[in-house]
Design a protein around this motif. Structure first.
Motif, short mmCIF file in Angstrom:
data_model
loop_
_atom_site.label_atom_id
_atom_site.label_comp_id
_atom_site.label_asym_id
_atom_site.label_seq_id
_atom_site.Cartn_x
_atom_site.Cartn_y
_atom_site.Cartn_z
N MET A 1 18.10 4.27 -20.10
CA MET A 1 17.50 5.22 -21.12
C MET A 1 16.88 6.16 -20.22
SD MET A 1 14.39 4.44 -23.73
CE MET A 1 14.97 2.90 -24.60
N ASN A 2 17.42 7.57 -20.98
CA ASN A 2 16.65 8.77 -20.17
C ASN A 2 15.21 9.05 -20.62
OD1 ASN A 2 17.31 10.28 -22.47
ND2 ASN A 2 19.14 11.01 -21.67
N ARG A 3 14.84 10.36 -20.15
CA ARG A 3 13.56 10.57 -20.63
C ARG A 3 13.50 11.05 -22.02
NH1 ARG A 3 11.01 15.01 -17.14
NH2 ARG A 3 11.64 13.58 -15.52
N LYS A 4 14.37 11.68 -22.62
CA LYS A 4 14.59 12.07 -24.08
C LYS A 4 14.53 10.88 -25.10
CE LYS A 4 16.83 15.10 -27.25
NZ LYS A 4 17.81 16.11 -27.42
N HIS A 5 15.36 9.92 -24.71
CA HIS A 5 15.36 8.68 -25.31
C HIS A 5 14.17 7.98 -25.45
CE1 HIS A 5 19.97 8.47 -24.09
NE2 HIS A 5 19.70 9.32 -25.29
N ARG A 6 13.61 7.96 -24.24
CA ARG A 6 12.11 7.24 -24.32
C ARG A 6 11.09 8.02 -25.19
NH1 ARG A 6 10.23 2.82 -23.31
NH2 ARG A 6 11.73 2.81 -21.54
N ARG A 7 11.26 9.38 -25.33
CA ARG A 7 10.20 10.26 -26.07
C ARG A 7 10.64 10.02 -27.69
NH1 ARG A 7 11.17 14.80 -28.68
NH2 ARG A 7 12.83 15.18 -27.77
N ILE A 8 11.82 9.81 -27.75
CA ILE A 8 12.16 9.63 -29.26
C ILE A 8 11.74 8.03 -29.75
CG2 ILE A 8 14.00 9.19 -30.79
CD1 ILE A 8 13.71 12.03 -30.07
N LEU A 9 11.89 7.20 -28.72
CA LEU A 9 11.48 5.81 -29.01
C LEU A 9 9.91 5.74 -29.17
CD1 LEU A 9 12.26 2.59 -29.20
CD2 LEU A 9 11.59 2.70 -26.57
N GLU A 10 9.29 6.58 -28.32
CA GLU A 10 7.84 6.60 -28.65
C GLU A 10 7.32 7.25 -29.89
OE1 GLU A 10 6.67 8.55 -24.96
OE2 GLU A 10 6.85 6.91 -23.91
N SER A 11 8.12 8.28 -30.30
CA SER A 11 7.96 8.92 -31.53
C SER A 11 8.28 7.94 -32.78
CB SER A 11 8.75 10.13 -31.67
OG SER A 11 8.35 11.19 -30.54
N VAL A 12 9.27 7.28 -32.77
CA VAL A 12 9.53 6.33 -33.77
C VAL A 12 8.30 5.26 -34.04
CG1 VAL A 12 11.08 4.29 -34.46
CG2 VAL A 12 11.78 6.54 -33.46
N PHE A 13 7.68 4.69 -32.83
CA PHE A 13 6.78 3.83 -32.87
C PHE A 13 5.29 4.51 -33.04
CE2 PHE A 13 9.77 1.19 -31.22
CZ PHE A 13 9.43 0.03 -31.63
N ARG A 14 5.29 5.71 -33.14
CA ARG A 14 3.88 6.44 -33.32
C ARG A 14 3.34 6.32 -34.82
NH1 ARG A 14 4.99 11.98 -32.40
NH2 ARG A 14 5.29 11.53 -30.40
N LYS A 15 2.12 6.18 -34.96
CA LYS A 15 1.40 6.40 -36.10
C LYS A 15 0.47 7.18 -36.47
CE LYS A 15 2.46 1.22 -37.20
NZ LYS A 15 1.81 -0.09 -37.45
N PRO A 16 0.39 8.03 -37.29
CA PRO A 16 1.36 8.18 -38.54
C PRO A 16 2.76 8.58 -38.10
CG PRO A 16 -0.08 9.95 -38.68
CD PRO A 16 -0.58 9.10 -37.55
N GLU A 17 3.64 8.13 -38.81
CA GLU A 17 5.03 8.63 -38.52
C GLU A 17 5.39 9.86 -38.71
OE1 GLU A 17 4.18 6.45 -40.98
OE2 GLU A 17 4.69 4.48 -39.71
N PRO A 18 6.29 10.63 -37.72
CA PRO A 18 6.48 11.92 -37.75
C PRO A 18 7.68 12.15 -38.67
CG PRO A 18 7.24 10.87 -35.63
CD PRO A 18 6.40 9.78 -36.47
N ALA A 19 7.43 13.31 -39.51
CA ALA A 19 8.64 13.56 -40.38
C ALA A 19 9.52 14.51 -39.98
CB ALA A 19 8.03 14.00 -41.73
#
Length: 84
Positions: free
Chosen positions: A1-19
């Motif tokens: 998993m590269n840095r961009k994938h890690r950033r997207i994964l962290e965004s998915v688990f962030r609350k409140p959810e990004p839109a």
């Protein structure tokens, strides 16, 4: 998993959810985790990850997901054993 994938994964688990997550980035994240992504009818896409399957709708006409879709992706990832 590269840095961009890690950033997207962290965004998915962030609350409140990004839109404003781009669906293509979420699909690339699934693939980086070893998922099999297959097209279904219309805008549906099936994801097979760690023995679990989920069907999502690709957003259209915009490319960004809404908060409800991000919640569904997070729940699927959690059920598949993925953590941040």
């Amino acid at each position: 998993m590269n840095r961009k994938h890690r950033r997207i994964l962290e965004s998915v688990f962030r609350k409140p959810e990004p839109a404003n997550l781009n669906w293509d980035d979420i699909e690339k994240l699934f693939k980086s985790l070893g998922a099999v992504v297959s097209d279904r009818e219309g805008s549906r896409v099936a994801i097979l990850l760690n023995g679990r399957i989920a069907v999502f709708h690709r957003p259209h006409p915009r490319k960004e997901t809404d908060k409800g879709a991000v919640k569904s992706v997070r729940k699927f990832l959690e059920n598949s054993g993925v953590k941040t």
